[in-house]
Motif scaffolding. Structure first.
Motif, PDB file in Angstrom:
ATOM      1  N   LEU A  58       5.411   4.687  -0.928  1.00 13.23           N
ATOM      2  CA  LEU A  58       5.004   3.314  -0.704  1.00 13.23           C
ATOM      3  C   LEU A  58       3.929   3.332   0.265  1.00 13.23           C
ATOM      4  O   LEU A  58       2.920   2.436  -0.137  1.00 13.23           O
ATOM      5  N   LEU A  59       3.709   3.963   1.015  1.00 16.81           N
ATOM      6  CA  LEU A  59       2.327   3.950   2.039  1.00 16.81           C
ATOM      7  C   LEU A  59       1.282   4.489   1.276  1.00 16.81           C
ATOM      8  O   LEU A  59       0.147   4.003   1.423  1.00 16.81           O
ATOM      9  N   HIS A  60       1.411   5.508   0.294  1.00 18.61           N
ATOM     10  CA  HIS A  60       0.300   5.908  -0.691  1.00 18.61           C
ATOM     11  C   HIS A  60      -0.224   4.963  -1.578  1.00 18.61           C
ATOM     12  O   HIS A  60      -1.388   4.829  -1.749  1.00 18.61           O
ATOM     13  N   ARG A  61       0.929   4.134  -2.148  1.00 19.03           N
ATOM     14  CA  ARG A  61       0.480   3.021  -2.961  1.00 19.03           C
ATOM     15  C   ARG A  61      -0.400   2.004  -2.309  1.00 19.03           C
ATOM     16  O   ARG A  61      -1.303   1.417  -2.720  1.00 19.03           O
ATOM     17  N   LEU A  62       0.042   1.647  -1.194  1.00 26.34           N
ATOM     18  CA  LEU A  62      -0.506   0.796  -0.292  1.00 26.34           C
ATOM     19  C   LEU A  62      -2.057   1.121   0.053  1.00 26.34           C
ATOM     20  O   LEU A  62      -3.025   0.405  -0.015  1.00 26.34           O
ATOM     21  N   TYR A  63      -2.179   2.488   0.334  1.00 21.15           N
ATOM     22  CA  TYR A  63      -3.467   3.173   0.452  1.00 21.15           C
ATOM     23  C   TYR A  63      -4.535   3.237  -1.034  1.00 21.15           C
ATOM     24  O   TYR A  63      -5.723   2.561  -0.731  1.00 21.15           O
ATOM     25  N   THR A  64      -3.731   3.254  -2.188  1.00 20.02           N
ATOM     26  CA  THR A  64      -4.769   3.033  -3.145  1.00 20.02           C
ATOM     27  C   THR A  64      -4.978   1.881  -3.577  1.00 20.02           C
ATOM     28  O   THR A  64      -5.962   1.407  -4.164  1.00 20.02           O
ATOM     29  N   THR A  65      -4.116   0.742  -3.108  1.00 20.46           N
ATOM     30  CA  THR A  65      -4.468  -0.726  -3.481  1.00 20.46           C
ATOM     31  C   THR A  65      -5.676  -1.083  -2.595  1.00 20.46           C
ATOM     32  O   THR A  65      -6.525  -1.906  -3.119  1.00 20.46           O
ATOM     33  N   PHE A  66      -5.810  -0.676  -1.274  1.00 21.37           N
ATOM     34  CA  PHE A  66      -6.778  -0.955  -0.322  1.00 21.37           C
ATOM     35  C   PHE A  66      -7.596   0.139  -0.012  1.00 21.37           C
ATOM     36  O   PHE A  66      -8.066   0.412   1.375  1.00 21.37           O
ATOM     37  N   GLN A  67      -8.010   0.765  -0.898  1.00 24.18           N
ATOM     38  CA  GLN A  67      -8.407   2.083  -0.423  1.00 24.18           C
ATOM     39  C   GLN A  67      -9.752   1.940   0.345  1.00 24.18           C
ATOM     40  O   GLN A  67     -10.083   2.577   1.352  1.00 24.18           O
ATOM     41  N   LEU A  68     -10.726   1.034  -0.178  1.00 19.76           N
ATOM     42  CA  LEU A  68     -12.080   0.766   0.138  1.00 19.76           C
ATOM     43  C   LEU A  68     -11.791   0.486   1.617  1.00 19.76           C
ATOM     44  O   LEU A  68     -12.877   0.663   2.598  1.00 19.76           O
ATOM     45  N   THR A  69     -10.888  -0.576   2.019  1.00 21.69           N
ATOM     46  CA  THR A  69     -10.701  -0.966   3.216  1.00 21.69           C
ATOM     47  C   THR A  69     -10.286   0.084   4.249  1.00 21.69           C
ATOM     48  O   THR A  69     -10.888   0.055   5.513  1.00 21.69           O
ATOM     49  N   PHE A  70      -9.351   1.087   4.098  1.00 19.84           N
ATOM     50  CA  PHE A  70      -8.995   1.927   4.676  1.00 19.84           C
ATOM     51  C   PHE A  70      -9.963   3.080   4.772  1.00 19.84           C
ATOM     52  O   PHE A  70     -10.109   3.551   6.227  1.00 19.84           O
TER      53      PHE A  70
END
Length: 510
Positions: A78-90
């Motif tokens: 779930l955390l990785h999916r959150l990362y891929t969704t907002f990758q540029l922000t992270f």
């Protein structure tokens, strides 16, 4: 380095090596070692013992393993999916990149954690420290899992039998004679389980494995040095831990930063083989000398504990280590041990002779302890009395099963105590877990080329064998910190086998 190589002692050492290499003794020992290797490779008994069982082979690909792996890695996914969704922000955030970098270095963080955690003096120690530390490392690990898809908790590498044992621990609370007394012990086992999970999952390279072994070496160095200082300052002889009639003239037993001499000895038993592995696999002379000094200091401190069961366990650990590492050295090692016996201090030799002396109160006191434990097993063979030492104590007291002058603390036997605490399922899964892990480590040692990973894996397996022998006369989990160190060594063996298997795959692919 240059001064050392140009010294007179170094030249003498080279001359002695040259003489030995052409001597009849060297030829005899080489032939004896080759014979030992042949007997091991052709032994039907050893081939059966080293064979991996059907359950262990089927576990990694089983539906249960895949289902539990998916469940335990759900937060990471779930955390990785959150990362891929907002990758540029992270990726634009300095703190996010820092967290990802730290999370991918969990093994480094763990090595520092155990360096700091296991050198805390007993007077300042709290068992909650282990739970907090390894729970924090698990959270740290998930920071890396958020960034990398392949950074996941490795439940398959832990194996089937340890998971069954952990399940038996929960049942030990639910089916306990005194659930309220057993409940707090559950957290000690959770700390140990988190230690295994984080260690096996975070170790991915040889440097990771060596750092963890070095963390254990720091514990040996600090506690060993403090123990030697205690001996120099003087330790009062305690009649509660030594039979003064049978052990006349024996000095006080050092406890170092721990509360009990047996506890200190058990810590050294578990960690000294890892220090020896560092001596053998270090590439630089300075690191070899440093690790060698720590090993010698730890051995001296182990002698000063006057813990007989641990001495026997450590001797067994050394034999197993040499057997797994280089079987051809077994004849030379046995010869060295025989020659070293006359040089043992008199107090140590006299202490060894009391092991089977029925006049020794410590030896004699174990008989009523074993009888009480067997009474518990006879009355509650399947479910036991309950997790932890408090529930069996309450059961034995209520049913008047123990009759001796010394108070009942635990059964002084690893296997009996696990049985009366976690029931038949716990005892069976405990023995199966140890045998499975040691067998896998032995198989990796026998069928892999010599490497630092192999040496450390041999050392961890040897430490487990030594603790199993020591467990015939003592209970190593009486102190939660020793329990955590025990499972840490267990996890190091698992991680070593994993790296050996990965190296085999890379060699095959190449």
């Amino acid at each position: 380095m240059t001064l050392l190589r140009e010294s007179c002692l170094y030249q003498i050492w080279l001359a002695l090596l040259s003489i030995y290499s052409t001597s009849a003794v060297h030829r005899f020992l080489t032939a004896a070692g080759a014979w030992c290797n042949h007997q091991i490779d052709s032994s039907l008994v050893l081939s059966v013992l080293c064979r991996e069982g059907v359950v262990a082979r089927a576990w990694p690909e089983s539906a249960l393993c895949r289902g539990l792996t998916w469940l335990i890695n759900l937060p990471g996914n779930l955390l990785h999916r959150l990362y891929t969704t907002f990758q540029l922000t992270f990726e634009d955030s300095f703190f996010a990149r820092l967290a990802f970098s730290l999370g991918e270095s969990t093994a480094i963080a763990q090595s520092w954690t155990i360096m700091l955690l296991w050198v805390i003096p007993f007077s300042y120690w709290n068992n909650a420290y282990s739970l907090i530390a390894f729970a924090a490392l698990l959270v740290w690990f998930h920071a890396g899992a958020m960034h990398r898809r392949d950074y996941r908790l490795d439940l398959a590498g832990i194996g089937f039998y340890p998971l069954v044992l952990f399940g038996a621990v929960f049942l030990g609370v639910l089916l306990s004679y005194a659930p309220s007394l057993s409940f707090r012990f559950l957290f000690y086992h959770i700390s140990a389980a988190l230690c295994v999970l984080v260690t096996v999952s975070a170790v991915r390279t040889l440097p990771d494995l060596k750092r963890l072994a070095a963390g254990g070496a720091v514990c040996v160095a600090v506690s060993g040095a403090y123990g030697i200082i205690q001996r120099i300052q003087g330790v009062e002889v305690s009649s509660s831990t030594v039979d003064l009639k049978v052990n006349a003239g024996m000095p006080g037993r050092v406890v170092s930063i721990f509360d009990n001499a047996n506890t200190f000895a058990e810590v050294l038993l578990l960690l000294l083989p890892l220090v020896l592995a560092l001596v053998l696999c270090s590439r630089h002379l300075i690191s070899k000398l440093l690790a060698g000094g720590i090993f010698v200091m730890g051995c001296v401190a182990l002698g000063m504990t006057y813990s007989r069961a641990t001495w026997v366990g450590f001797a067994c650990a050394l034999v197993v280590f040499v057997f797994l590492w280089k079987p051809k050295l077994m004849p030379a090692f046995i010869l060295f041990c025989c020659l070293a016996v006359p040089f043992l201090p008199t107090t140590i030799w006299n202490r060894v002779l009391t092991i089977f002396n029925p006049a020794d109160s410590s030896t004699a006191s174990r008989i009523p302890l074993y009888q009480a434990a067997l009474e518990v097993i006879q009355s509650r063979p399947i479910r036991g009395a309950g997790l932890g030492t408090a529930a069996p104590q309450a059961y034995i007291a209520d049913w008047n099963l123990y009759h001796a002058d010394f108070p009942y603390v635990h059964s002084h036997n690893f296997y009996l105590e696990v049985w009366i605490e976690a029931g038949l399922l716990g005892a069976a899964s405990f023995v199966a877990s140890m045998l499975w892990n040691i067998k896998r480590a032995a198989h990796s040692a026998r069928h892999r080329a010599d490497s630092p990973v192999r040496v450390i894996t041999c050392a961890a397996a040897a430490a487990l064998c030594g603790s199993m022998v020591c467990g015939l006369a003592d209970y190593l989990w009486n102190y939660p910190r020793v329990m955590c160190i025990f499972w840490f060594v267990f996890a190091v063996a698992l991680a070593g086998v994993k790296l050996c298997d990965e190296k085999k795959g890379l060699d095959f692919a190449g």
